[in-house]
Scaffold this active site. Structure first.
Site, PDB file in Angstrom:
ATOM      1  N   HIS A 214       0.828  -1.212   0.000  1.00 19.93           N
ATOM      2  CA  HIS A 214       0.000   0.000   0.000  1.00 19.93           C
ATOM      3  C   HIS A 214       0.858   1.256   0.000  1.00 19.93           C
ATOM      4  O   HIS A 214       1.896   1.314   0.667  1.00 19.93           O
ATOM      5  CB  HIS A 214      -1.047  -0.011   1.119  1.00 19.93           C
ATOM      6  CG  HIS A 214      -0.554   0.083   2.527  1.00 19.93           C
ATOM      7  ND1 HIS A 214      -0.378   1.280   3.177  1.00 19.93           N
ATOM      8  CD2 HIS A 214      -0.246  -0.879   3.438  1.00 19.93           C
ATOM      9  CE1 HIS A 214       0.011   1.054   4.425  1.00 19.93           C
ATOM     10  NE2 HIS A 214       0.109  -0.248   4.606  1.00 19.93           N
ATOM     11  N   ASP A 234       5.666   1.269   7.092  1.00 22.93           N
ATOM     12  CA  ASP A 234       4.246   0.983   6.798  1.00 22.93           C
ATOM     13  C   ASP A 234       3.713   2.033   5.836  1.00 22.93           C
ATOM     14  O   ASP A 234       3.165   3.032   6.269  1.00 22.93           O
ATOM     15  CB  ASP A 234       3.484   0.970   8.136  1.00 22.93           C
ATOM     16  CG  ASP A 234       2.048   0.506   7.993  1.00 22.93           C
ATOM     17  OD1 ASP A 234       1.673   0.058   6.903  1.00 22.93           O
ATOM     18  OD2 ASP A 234       1.303   0.593   8.987  1.00 22.93           O
ATOM     19  N   GLU A 268      -5.272   2.027   2.129  1.00 22.69           N
ATOM     20  CA  GLU A 268      -5.277   0.786   2.928  1.00 22.69           C
ATOM     21  C   GLU A 268      -5.556   1.083   4.393  1.00 22.69           C
ATOM     22  O   GLU A 268      -6.300   0.359   5.074  1.00 22.69           O
ATOM     23  CB  GLU A 268      -3.911   0.075   2.789  1.00 22.69           C
ATOM     24  CG  GLU A 268      -3.851  -1.304   3.433  1.00 22.69           C
ATOM     25  CD  GLU A 268      -3.397  -1.308   4.888  1.00 22.69           C
ATOM     26  OE1 GLU A 268      -3.467  -2.356   5.539  1.00 22.69           O
ATOM     27  OE2 GLU A 268      -2.977  -0.225   5.395  1.00 22.69           O
ATOM     28  N   GLU A 269      -4.943   2.178   4.875  1.00 27.85           N
ATOM     29  CA  GLU A 269      -4.964   2.475   6.320  1.00 27.85           C
ATOM     30  C   GLU A 269      -6.346   2.869   6.834  1.00 27.85           C
ATOM     31  O   GLU A 269      -6.545   3.010   8.036  1.00 27.85           O
ATOM     32  CB  GLU A 269      -3.965   3.596   6.636  1.00 27.85           C
ATOM     33  CG  GLU A 269      -2.509   3.249   6.323  1.00 27.85           C
ATOM     34  CD  GLU A 269      -1.896   2.290   7.336  1.00 27.85           C
ATOM     35  OE1 GLU A 269      -2.633   1.708   8.139  1.00 27.85           O
ATOM     36  OE2 GLU A 269      -0.657   2.128   7.287  1.00 27.85           O
ATOM     37  N   ASP A 296       3.537  -5.790   3.191  1.00 30.14           N
ATOM     38  CA  ASP A 296       3.168  -4.645   4.030  1.00 30.14           C
ATOM     39  C   ASP A 296       4.003  -4.714   5.299  1.00 30.14           C
ATOM     40  O   ASP A 296       3.690  -5.491   6.203  1.00 30.14           O
ATOM     41  CB  ASP A 296       1.665  -4.688   4.345  1.00 30.14           C
ATOM     42  CG  ASP A 296       1.228  -3.475   5.160  1.00 30.14           C
ATOM     43  OD1 ASP A 296       2.070  -2.605   5.444  1.00 30.14           O
ATOM     44  OD2 ASP A 296       0.035  -3.410   5.515  1.00 30.14           O
ATOM     45  N   HIS A 373       2.342   4.255  12.139  1.00 31.80           N
ATOM     46  CA  HIS A 373       1.188   5.151  12.309  1.00 31.80           C
ATOM     47  C   HIS A 373       1.538   6.394  13.140  1.00 31.80           C
ATOM     48  O   HIS A 373       0.639   7.026  13.683  1.00 31.80           O
ATOM     49  CB  HIS A 373      -0.006   4.419  12.936  1.00 31.80           C
ATOM     50  CG  HIS A 373      -0.452   3.207  12.160  1.00 31.80           C
ATOM     51  ND1 HIS A 373      -1.383   2.306  12.629  1.00 31.80           N
ATOM     52  CD2 HIS A 373      -0.110   2.758  10.929  1.00 31.80           C
ATOM     53  CE1 HIS A 373      -1.579   1.352  11.742  1.00 31.80           C
ATOM     54  NE2 HIS A 373      -0.808   1.599  10.690  1.00 31.80           N
TER      55      HIS A 373
HETATM   56  N1  BES Z   1       0.723  -2.768   8.123  1.00 35.11           N
HETATM   57  C1  BES Z   1      -0.464  -2.685   8.911  1.00 35.11           C
HETATM   58  C2  BES Z   1      -0.923  -4.050   9.423  1.00 35.11           C
HETATM   59  C3  BES Z   1      -0.081  -4.678  10.489  1.00 35.11           C
HETATM   60  C4  BES Z   1       0.354  -3.957  11.574  1.00 35.11           C
HETATM   61  C5  BES Z   1       0.215  -6.026  10.432  1.00 35.11           C
HETATM   62  C6  BES Z   1       1.120  -4.571  12.574  1.00 35.11           C
HETATM   63  C7  BES Z   1       0.958  -6.647  11.422  1.00 35.11           C
HETATM   64  C8  BES Z   1       1.417  -5.914  12.498  1.00 35.11           C
HETATM   65  C9  BES Z   1      -1.590  -2.052   8.101  1.00 35.11           C
HETATM   66  O1  BES Z   1      -1.166  -0.974   7.328  1.00 35.11           O
HETATM   67  C10 BES Z   1      -2.640  -1.540   9.040  1.00 35.11           C
HETATM   68  O2  BES Z   1      -2.363  -0.653   9.796  1.00 35.11           O
HETATM   69  N2  BES Z   1      -3.818  -2.136   8.988  1.00 35.11           N
HETATM   70  C11 BES Z   1      -4.875  -1.749   9.872  1.00 35.11           C
HETATM   71  C12 BES Z   1      -6.158  -2.466   9.538  1.00 35.11           C
HETATM   72  C13 BES Z   1      -6.883  -1.935   8.321  1.00 35.11           C
HETATM   73  C14 BES Z   1      -8.129  -2.741   8.077  1.00 35.11           C
HETATM   74  C15 BES Z   1      -7.192  -0.455   8.477  1.00 35.11           C
HETATM   75  C16 BES Z   1      -4.530  -2.137  11.292  1.00 35.11           C
HETATM   76  O3  BES Z   1      -3.921  -3.197  11.506  1.00 35.11           O
HETATM   77  O4  BES Z   1      -4.924  -1.382  12.186  1.00 35.11           O
HETATM   78 ZN    ZN Z   2      -0.803   0.628   8.989  1.00 35.75          ZN
END
Ligand code: BES
Ligand code: ZN
Length: 512
Positions: A214, A234, A268-269, A296, A373
């Site tokens: 992403h 990220d 994605e976020e 990711d 984040h």
């Molecule tokens: N890269 C993250 C996912 C992640 C974080 C995987 C830590 C493993 C460990 C991704 O960009 C993300 O932040 N995803 C969101 C969920 C999405 C549905 C908004 C999350 O995990 O909060």
């Molecule tokens: Zn993220």
């Protein structure tokens, strides 16, 4: 109809009561599981589920309308309280959210044509000499360039510019190749576009291999035009790993037999929004995507093993193939396994559409980069190196060039199994496990008397715990379950009265 109208009316009255500014506020529809819904009710008590539906006999999914602030509160609460991220899916409208909840639509989300690649490692002579050509320094440069945008949030000017930048970078790299196109995928409701580079296959072009990452970033304290959200790990790291794999494939003048698509997803976020649109587009256009890899977070080395295979929302047969790729082309690396516990990245969008997807990840789930984040997700905070991401770039190249070099995969024919017998009143009989892969699992009975039919994924059903039941007053029953990943399927027959039955079970088998 009446219910829907009342709901809308109530929503607008609520918005009106909260003042004009609130009424202007853009809202989103999200679906959340029980745990995340509980957090949402704590963080934003005004958000009430419009509709809840049982996912299994134990777990419900809830459709909720939230504004952007509530969504960010949810994301933060789930992250802090449940010690995990996100856990919700975003929808453009109430109707789209309801469609996700509806079992009918789930049945419509089967892969267009089930064609399994052989997963044979049969392109080693071409791939092996390319592996040492991948360079950490190029990955470092892409991470640095992408982190230089103030942020890459899906609504900001910088977020839009970052997409344009990636489009230009990939376009420049592909110059002189008439078999390659670079396009932007426009989404509804926000300005950031996804970027897609397509290498057209030579003689098996209708089968498509997807590698994605992403391109957006977020600062969960709230992201405005001027907020820093470098998103170096990220997920600039994932985009950078893919870009380096692409560079080496192009330098070798590699021409795949299958079509290969590199994707930089928008948004994605904020709920996998870009990839949901793209995976749905492929499904709706019956595109035969035969394999998806998501990168990711690839550059923070926080765990003992080098690469962690995430086992949820991914396909186990393809994961086994990815493990073979690591063992063959990077034999010194060690492999671990973990899961997010929810659809944590864009691989889940493809899995949701029934496609085979994998997500190799930088660490175990709890040892990931602590700075994501925030304004501190920087290249410097990864030790100013890209050696870890290099392993994933190599893995991406081997995935693309092994799957990309094959002729047509094998369509999976239905397997049909038939059982006959009799049941006394109240007698129960369990059948299975049926080892099923993507497709419809269907069980149906005919006979005499009154037979009730239950079916369930993973464990045997009971008369109170099941994914599907059919309990009419005769022996003619039918039950279907959409299998979206390899799974063990079970059937239970209950003689409601003394009965005879013939049970037919039809499904796509994991092995022929
Ligand atoms: N890269 C993250 C996912 C992640 C974080 C995987 C830590 C493993 C460990 C991704 O960009 C993300 O932040 N995803 C969101 C969920 C999405 C549905 C908004 C999350 O995990 O909060
Ligand atoms: Zn993220």
């Amino acid at each position: 109809m009446a219910v829907r109208f009342t709901t809308l009316l109530a929503a607008s009255l609520l918005a009106g009561a909260a003042g004009a500014a609130q009424a202007q506020q853009k809202t989103f529809w999200i679906t959340v599981g029980d745990a995340a819904y509980a957090q949402l009710k704590k963080a934003a008590p005004q958000a009430i589920a419009r509709e809840s539906r049982s996912l299994t006999a134990q777990e419900k999914v809830h459709l909720v309308e939230v504004d952007e602030q509530q969504m960010l509160k949810l994301s933060a609460a789930v992250h802090n309280e449940l010690k995990r991220c996100g856990g919700f899916m975003m929808h453009r409208s109430e109707a789209e959210g309801l469609a996700t909840l509806s079992p009918k639509t789930q049945n419509a989300t089967l892969a267009p044509v089930l064609v399994r690649p052989s997963y044979a490692l049969d392109n080693q002579s071409a791939i092996t000499p390319l592996v040492p050509q991948l360079q950490a320094s190029n990955i470092a440069q892409t991470i640095t360039d992408m982190s230089a945008f103030t942020n890459r949030y899906y609504t900001t000017t910088a977020g839009v510019n970052a997409s344009d930048w990636l489009k230009n970078k990939w376009t420049t790299m592909a110059a002189g190749r008439s078999d390659i196109t670079v396009t932007q995928f426009t989404h509804t409701g926000y300005p950031q576009k996804s970027v897609i580079l397509t290498i057209n296959g030579t003689d098996n072009a209708s089968e498509v291999v997807v590698l994605g990452a992403h391109l957006d970033s977020i600062n969960t304290n709230g992201t405005t035009e001027t907020t820093r959200a470098p998103g170096a790990d990220d997920d600039a790291s994932g985009v950078a790993s893919l870009t380096e794999a692409l560079r080496v494939m192009l330098a070798a003048n590699y021409k795949p037999r299958r079509t290969i698509k590199f994707m930089g997803y928008a948004a994605e976020e904020v709920g996998l929004r870009g990839s949901q649109d793209i995976a749905t587009w492929h499904k709706n256009n019956s595109v035969n995507v035969v394999g998806v890899m998501q990168l990711d977070m690839t550059n923070y080395k926080g765990s003992a093993n080098d690469i962690y295979m995430y086992t949820d929302y991914t396909d186990s047969a393809q994961n086994d193939f990815v493990v073979k790729l690591i063992q063959t082309y990077q034999p010194t690396l060690t492999i671990g396994y973990d899961k997010c516990g929810y659809g944590c990245s864009d691989h889940a969008s493809w899995t949701g559409q029934g496609y085979w997807s994998s997500m190799p990840f930088e660490t175990s789930f709890t040892q990931d980069n602590p700075y994501i984040h925030t304004a501190n997700d920087t290249y410097a905070n990864m030790g100013s190196q890209a050696d870890h991401a290099l392993k994933f770039a190599r893995l991406g190249l081997t995935f693309a060039m092994e799957l990309g070099s094959d002729g047509p995969g094998t369509a999976i024919p239905d397997k049909v199994e038939t059982f006959s017998g009799s049941l006394t009143s109240g007698q129960k009989k369990t059948f299975g496990p049926f080892k099923a892969t993507l497709g419809t699992f269907k069980a149906s009975t005919t006979g005499t008397g009154d037979v009730d039919l239950y079916a369930r994924k993973t464990t045997a059903p009971t008369t109170t715990t099941y994914d599907c039941k059919s309990d009419g007053s005769t022996a003619t029953e039918s039950c279907s379950i959409n299998v979206t990943a390899n799974g063990d399927m079970y059937v239970l027959l209950n003689g409601y009265t003394a009965s005879t039955y013939t049970l037919n079970v039809t499904y796509k088998p994991q092995t022929p």
